[in-house]
Design a protein around this motif. Sequence first.
Motif, PDB file in Angstrom:
ATOM      1  N   GLU A 169       0.819  -1.208   0.000  1.00  8.30           N
ATOM      2  CA  GLU A 169       0.000   0.000   0.000  1.00  8.30           C
ATOM      3  C   GLU A 169       0.854   1.260   0.000  1.00  8.30           C
ATOM      4  O   GLU A 169       0.596   2.210  -0.749  1.00  8.30           O
ATOM      5  CB  GLU A 169      -0.934  -0.019   1.216  1.00  8.30           C
ATOM      6  N   ILE A 170       1.895   1.282   0.842  1.00 12.75           N
ATOM      7  CA  ILE A 170       2.783   2.439   0.904  1.00 12.75           C
ATOM      8  C   ILE A 170       3.466   2.659  -0.437  1.00 12.75           C
ATOM      9  O   ILE A 170       3.566   3.782  -0.944  1.00 12.75           O
ATOM     10  CB  ILE A 170       3.836   2.250   2.017  1.00 12.75           C
ATOM     11  N   SER A 171       3.955   1.574  -1.047  1.00 12.40           N
ATOM     12  CA  SER A 171       4.646   1.681  -2.329  1.00 12.40           C
ATOM     13  C   SER A 171       3.706   2.154  -3.432  1.00 12.40           C
ATOM     14  O   SER A 171       4.070   2.981  -4.268  1.00 12.40           O
ATOM     15  CB  SER A 171       5.257   0.321  -2.705  1.00 12.40           C
ATOM     16  N   LEU A 172       2.481   1.626  -3.445  1.00 13.95           N
ATOM     17  CA  LEU A 172       1.509   2.023  -4.457  1.00 13.95           C
ATOM     18  C   LEU A 172       1.126   3.494  -4.296  1.00 13.95           C
ATOM     19  O   LEU A 172       1.088   4.258  -5.276  1.00 13.95           O
ATOM     20  CB  LEU A 172       0.273   1.130  -4.361  1.00 13.95           C
ATOM     21  N   LEU A 173       0.849   3.902  -3.075  1.00  9.48           N
ATOM     22  CA  LEU A 173       0.497   5.299  -2.817  1.00  9.48           C
ATOM     23  C   LEU A 173       1.629   6.237  -3.214  1.00  9.48           C
ATOM     24  O   LEU A 173       1.401   7.311  -3.781  1.00  9.48           O
ATOM     25  CB  LEU A 173       0.149   5.496  -1.339  1.00  9.48           C
ATOM     26  N   SER A 174       2.863   5.824  -2.944  1.00  2.00           N
ATOM     27  CA  SER A 174       4.021   6.634  -3.289  1.00  2.00           C
ATOM     28  C   SER A 174       4.186   6.751  -4.797  1.00  2.00           C
ATOM     29  O   SER A 174       4.388   7.844  -5.340  1.00  2.00           O
ATOM     30  CB  SER A 174       5.279   6.031  -2.668  1.00  2.00           C
ATOM     31  N   GLU A 175       4.080   5.640  -5.486  1.00  5.39           N
ATOM     32  CA  GLU A 175       4.256   5.632  -6.945  1.00  5.39           C
ATOM     33  C   GLU A 175       3.198   6.488  -7.643  1.00  5.39           C
ATOM     34  O   GLU A 175       3.484   7.157  -8.635  1.00  5.39           O
ATOM     35  CB  GLU A 175       4.183   4.195  -7.465  1.00  5.39           C
ATOM     36  N   GLY A 177       1.684   9.065  -6.383  1.00  9.42           N
ATOM     37  CA  GLY A 177       1.735  10.453  -5.963  1.00  9.42           C
ATOM     38  C   GLY A 177       0.802  10.839  -4.836  1.00  9.42           C
ATOM     39  O   GLY A 177       0.616  12.025  -4.550  1.00  9.42           O
ATOM     40  N   PHE A 178       0.229   9.843  -4.164  1.00 11.08           N
ATOM     41  CA  PHE A 178      -0.684  10.125  -3.052  1.00 11.08           C
ATOM     42  C   PHE A 178       0.047  10.250  -1.723  1.00 11.08           C
ATOM     43  O   PHE A 178      -0.516  10.760  -0.757  1.00 11.08           O
ATOM     44  CB  PHE A 178      -1.747   9.026  -2.930  1.00 11.08           C
ATOM     45  N   TRP A 179       1.271   9.720  -1.661  1.00  5.64           N
ATOM     46  CA  TRP A 179       2.023   9.736  -0.409  1.00  5.64           C
ATOM     47  C   TRP A 179       3.372  10.373  -0.640  1.00  5.64           C
ATOM     48  O   TRP A 179       4.119   9.970  -1.540  1.00  5.64           O
ATOM     49  CB  TRP A 179       2.197   8.317   0.122  1.00  5.64           C
ATOM     50  N   ASP A 180       3.681  11.387   0.140  1.00  8.03           N
ATOM     51  CA  ASP A 180       4.943  12.105   0.033  1.00  8.03           C
ATOM     52  C   ASP A 180       5.903  11.549   1.073  1.00  8.03           C
ATOM     53  O   ASP A 180       5.668  11.672   2.268  1.00  8.03           O
ATOM     54  CB  ASP A 180       4.713  13.596   0.250  1.00  8.03           C
ATOM     55  N   ARG A 181       6.987  10.948   0.614  1.00  8.96           N
ATOM     56  CA  ARG A 181       7.904  10.316   1.575  1.00  8.96           C
ATOM     57  C   ARG A 181       8.615  11.327   2.455  1.00  8.96           C
ATOM     58  O   ARG A 181       9.229  10.963   3.448  1.00  8.96           O
ATOM     59  CB  ARG A 181       8.934   9.448   0.849  1.00  8.96           C
ATOM     60  N   GLN A 182       8.532  12.597   2.097  1.00 10.12           N
ATOM     61  CA  GLN A 182       9.121  13.622   2.954  1.00 10.12           C
ATOM     62  C   GLN A 182       8.190  14.017   4.098  1.00 10.12           C
ATOM     63  O   GLN A 182       8.603  14.680   5.038  1.00 10.12           O
ATOM     64  CB  GLN A 182       9.439  14.874   2.120  1.00 10.12           C
ATOM     65  N   SER A 183       6.912  13.584   3.978  1.00 10.79           N
ATOM     66  CA  SER A 183       5.958  13.926   5.030  1.00 10.79           C
ATOM     67  C   SER A 183       6.226  13.108   6.277  1.00 10.79           C
ATOM     68  O   SER A 183       6.805  12.026   6.231  1.00 10.79           O
ATOM     69  CB  SER A 183       4.526  13.678   4.546  1.00 10.79           C
ATOM     70  N   SER A 184       5.788  13.593   7.396  1.00 10.56           N
ATOM     71  CA  SER A 184       5.977  12.900   8.667  1.00 10.56           C
ATOM     72  C   SER A 184       4.669  12.234   9.078  1.00 10.56           C
ATOM     73  O   SER A 184       3.646  12.903   9.240  1.00 10.56           O
ATOM     74  CB  SER A 184       6.415  13.889   9.759  1.00 10.56           C
ATOM     75  N   PHE A 185       4.697  10.899   9.224  1.00 11.54           N
ATOM     76  CA  PHE A 185       3.540  10.147   9.664  1.00 11.54           C
ATOM     77  C   PHE A 185       3.876   9.405  10.946  1.00 11.54           C
ATOM     78  O   PHE A 185       5.036   9.087  11.213  1.00 11.54           O
ATOM     79  CB  PHE A 185       3.107   9.124   8.610  1.00 11.54           C
ATOM     80  N   GLN A 186       2.843   9.110  11.695  1.00  9.13           N
ATOM     81  CA  GLN A 186       3.035   8.297  12.880  1.00  9.13           C
ATOM     82  C   GLN A 186       3.376   6.880  12.461  1.00  9.13           C
ATOM     83  O   GLN A 186       3.036   6.427  11.376  1.00  9.13           O
ATOM     84  CB  GLN A 186       1.763   8.290  13.732  1.00  9.13           C
ATOM     85  N   ARG A 187       4.031   6.154  13.343  1.00 12.43           N
ATOM     86  CA  ARG A 187       4.437   4.788  13.056  1.00 12.43           C
ATOM     87  C   ARG A 187       3.233   3.905  12.721  1.00 12.43           C
ATOM     88  O   ARG A 187       3.313   3.040  11.851  1.00 12.43           O
ATOM     89  CB  ARG A 187       5.187   4.204  14.269  1.00 12.43           C
ATOM     90  N   PHE A 189       0.562   4.563  11.070  1.00 15.05           N
ATOM     91  CA  PHE A 189      -0.183   5.205  10.001  1.00 15.05           C
ATOM     92  C   PHE A 189      -1.183   4.227   9.382  1.00 15.05           C
ATOM     93  O   PHE A 189      -0.843   3.117   8.994  1.00 15.05           O
ATOM     94  CB  PHE A 189       0.814   5.698   8.951  1.00 15.05           C
ATOM     95  N   ASP A 190      -2.455   4.645   9.287  1.00 15.74           N
ATOM     96  CA  ASP A 190      -3.525   3.792   8.784  1.00 15.74           C
ATOM     97  C   ASP A 190      -3.677   4.000   7.277  1.00 15.74           C
ATOM     98  O   ASP A 190      -4.338   4.936   6.821  1.00 15.74           O
ATOM     99  CB  ASP A 190      -4.833   4.124   9.508  1.00 15.74           C
ATOM    100  N   THR A 191      -3.069   3.124   6.487  1.00 14.01           N
ATOM    101  CA  THR A 191      -3.151   3.247   5.035  1.00 14.01           C
ATOM    102  C   THR A 191      -4.569   3.009   4.537  1.00 14.01           C
ATOM    103  O   THR A 191      -5.004   3.633   3.566  1.00 14.01           O
ATOM    104  CB  THR A 191      -2.203   2.252   4.352  1.00 14.01           C
ATOM    105  N   HIS A 192      -5.305   2.090   5.189  1.00 14.64           N
ATOM    106  CA  HIS A 192      -6.671   1.815   4.754  1.00 14.64           C
ATOM    107  C   HIS A 192      -7.528   3.070   4.833  1.00 14.64           C
ATOM    108  O   HIS A 192      -8.307   3.366   3.913  1.00 14.64           O
ATOM    109  CB  HIS A 192      -7.290   0.706   5.608  1.00 14.64           C
ATOM    110  N   GLU A 193      -7.396   3.802   5.914  1.00 18.12           N
ATOM    111  CA  GLU A 193      -8.190   5.020   6.076  1.00 18.12           C
ATOM    112  C   GLU A 193      -7.843   6.042   5.003  1.00 18.12           C
ATOM    113  O   GLU A 193      -8.733   6.697   4.439  1.00 18.12           O
ATOM    114  CB  GLU A 193      -7.954   5.614   7.465  1.00 18.12           C
ATOM    115  N   MET A 194      -6.553   6.192   4.713  1.00 17.60           N
ATOM    116  CA  MET A 194      -6.128   7.140   3.692  1.00 17.60           C
ATOM    117  C   MET A 194      -6.658   6.730   2.316  1.00 17.60           C
ATOM    118  O   MET A 194      -7.146   7.566   1.550  1.00 17.60           O
ATOM    119  CB  MET A 194      -4.604   7.228   3.650  1.00 17.60           C
ATOM    120  N   ILE A 195      -6.582   5.440   1.994  1.00 13.31           N
ATOM    121  CA  ILE A 195      -7.049   4.958   0.696  1.00 13.31           C
ATOM    122  C   ILE A 195      -8.547   5.153   0.556  1.00 13.31           C
ATOM    123  O   ILE A 195      -9.043   5.564  -0.494  1.00 13.31           O
ATOM    124  CB  ILE A 195      -6.666   3.478   0.516  1.00 13.31           C
TER     125      ILE A 195
END
Length: 213
Positions: A169-175, A177-187, A189-195
Amino acid sequence: MRSFRTEGIIIKRRNYGEADRIITVMTRDYGKIKIKAAGVRKITSRRAAHIELLNHTILHLYRGNTFAILTEAKMLEDFSFVKEDFNKVGLAYHLCELVDGLCPENQENRNVFELLQKTLTILSQTENTDLPDDTVSEIDDYMLGTFGLGLGDAPRVSQEPQGLLHDFEISLLSELGFWDRQSSFQRRFDTHEMIEDILERKLKSRSIFAKLQ
């Protein structure tokens, strides 16, 4: 040319007319496309077995007005060890739902195709669907390296049974453009909620996960 050839993984299908199907395929060369497979619901169809859900298949196509038209198909991999395991089927369905929901049509993205193929391959080869740490680490090396994420950049939940899927999920969101790897997330992090926020609907596969607990 109106005729073309590609390979892809079948991520969705629906019946169409009396004997046809519309299949959604994540292809290597053209991104996510929809294909009309005429007559494949007939008992005599020789192409039906090659375009089952999750199959990795070579596709010979013709450009139609609305859909690409399937002329020939040859299966490369059917991921049978996934299809024979109820837990793995549920996990694979989740992967397909994400790719179908998040990827736009007709936009080439070979990284997403390879991500999906690699994840299904490892899922197929994993005997324990709890996904032990060494298996999670193997997919981490591919996913995080391929998508430019250092091991410290993405939130980690490797203690959870679905650690592999979280990394997908993290890799797909990053590829996409939905997830910015420079952003700060909590450990945690709920990917399901974001998706679900991106899709503006609940993930159907969440009900499957509830049954796998």
